[in-house]
Design a protein around this motif. Structure first.
Motif, PDB file in Angstrom:
ATOM      1  N   ASP A   1     -27.142 -20.498 -97.190  1.00  0.00           N
ATOM      2  CA  ASP A   1     -27.483 -21.701 -96.444  1.00  0.00           C
ATOM      3  C   ASP A   1     -27.606 -21.324 -94.968  1.00  0.00           C
ATOM      4  O   ASP A   1     -27.344 -20.172 -94.593  1.00  0.00           O
TER       5      ASP A   1
ATOM      6  N   LYS B   1     -34.357 -27.266 -90.121  1.00  0.00           N
ATOM      7  CA  LYS B   1     -34.241 -28.348 -91.099  1.00  0.00           C
ATOM      8  C   LYS B   1     -35.477 -28.406 -91.999  1.00  0.00           C
ATOM      9  O   LYS B   1     -35.373 -28.697 -93.202  1.00  0.00           O
TER      10      LYS B   1
ATOM     11  N   LYS C   1     -32.183 -25.477 -99.026  1.00  0.00           N
ATOM     12  CA  LYS C   1     -31.048 -24.854 -98.349  1.00  0.00           C
ATOM     13  C   LYS C   1     -30.333 -25.889 -97.481  1.00  0.00           C
ATOM     14  O   LYS C   1     -30.983 -26.692 -96.801  1.00  0.00           O
ATOM     15  N   LYS C   2     -29.017 -25.874 -97.502  1.00  0.00           N
ATOM     16  CA  LYS C   2     -28.260 -26.735 -96.588  1.00  0.00           C
ATOM     17  C   LYS C   2     -28.424 -26.197 -95.165  1.00  0.00           C
ATOM     18  O   LYS C   2     -28.464 -24.984 -94.958  1.00  0.00           O
TER      19      LYS C   2
ATOM     20  N   TYR D   1     -26.682 -26.598 -91.379  1.00  0.00           N
ATOM     21  CA  TYR D   1     -25.608 -27.125 -90.529  1.00  0.00           C
ATOM     22  C   TYR D   1     -26.000 -26.942 -89.066  1.00  0.00           C
ATOM     23  O   TYR D   1     -26.470 -25.862 -88.669  1.00  0.00           O
TER      24      TYR D   1
END
Length: 271
Positions: A40, A60, A68-69, A71
């Motif tokens: 990620d 993003k 995919k995440k 953060y």
């Protein structure tokens, strides 16, 4: 095709990629993706450039497209050494995510040019072998493994990879600011050196020196008691102290290294 170091380690557990949207991390994103490796993204806005919001938006976008995440976090850096502050905040952000979500390794896009720049910077400061070689492909930290799959790949190969696939990436304008020592070394020494045909043996030299470093500094036989590390004193004290502190997420500055050595390794390193 760009080769990746530590492929076996990358395939085990869950990885967190320290992303910036620059050419290095974008190339690494797609190289990991091509190999089907689990990871990620984490991207930090240092609050210094308006372009950072576009970079976060791109992260993003990639995350949404490839499942995919992503953060994100924004911090404010003020006064002092901004480069050191930025590095500290990045690692704090990454390590918080690793603890919270159970990632097993942190993946960073440092490449051969970065390794040479560090080598030259430390050479100018009067560093020892263990310091001058800087970061390695694989480093064990307290709760995770730090992996640098591109450590022996030159920047030029990454740019070729990006151009061949028409991949979008961002240029950080601060990389051209010659007020930063690293940029001076990059533009005047490291990049011209790597462009020389005679420099093609650099990777072999670095790998040979890494083997010699491991022979000179064998694994530490250390006992940990409630957060206190106990080991037998020797000629390599500074190397082992530096390694233990890195595992705890604290990177010694050159000034702190000198102070420790001068004080006989007695004193407070950090708060």
């Amino acid at each position: 095709m760009v080769a990746l170091e530590s492929l076996e380690a990358l395939g085990q557990g869950r990885g967190l990629l320290g992303f910036s949207a620059g050419g290095d991390s974008v190339a690494l994103f797609f190289l990991l993706l091509e190999r089907g490796l689990p990871f990620d993204l984490a991207i930090l806005d240092h609050g210094l450039r308006a372009q950072a919001q576009e970079e976060i938006a791109y992260a993003k976008e990639l995350g949404a497209k490839h499942q995919k995440k992503v953060y994100t976090k924004q911090v404010t850096l003020m006064g002092g050494n901004l480069e050191a502050q930025g590095r500290k905040e990045r690692y704090r952000f990454f390590e918080d995510l690793i603890r919270k979500f159970g990632y097993t390794h942190l993946i960073l896009a440092h490449h051969l040019n970065d390794k040479l720049e560090w080598f030259l910077m430390q050479l100018a400061k009067g560093a020892s072998l263990q310091t001058i070689l800087g970061f390695s492909a694989l480093e064990q930290r307290k709760n995770y493994t730090l992996i640098r799959p591109l450590i022996y790949t030159p920047k030029s190969a990454l740019l070729e990879y990006l151009q061949a696939r028409n991949l979008r990436y961002f240029e950080d304008s601060t990389n051209n600011d010659l007020h930063f020592q690293r940029n001076l070394i990059r533009h005047n020494l490291a990049t011209p050196f790597l462009n020389l045909a005679e420099a093609r043996g650099l990777v072999r030299s670095f790998k040979a020196l890494e083997l010699e470093k491991h022979a000179l500094y064998p694994p530490l036989n250390c006992l940990e008691l409630k957060g206190v590390f106990v080991f037998k004193a020797g000629a390599q004290n500074l190397y082992y102290i530096d390694g233990l502190l890195k595992k705890l997420g604290y990177v010694l500055s050159t000034k702190q290294r000198l102070e420790l050595a001068q004080q006989g390794f007695n004193g407070v390193v950090g708060g």
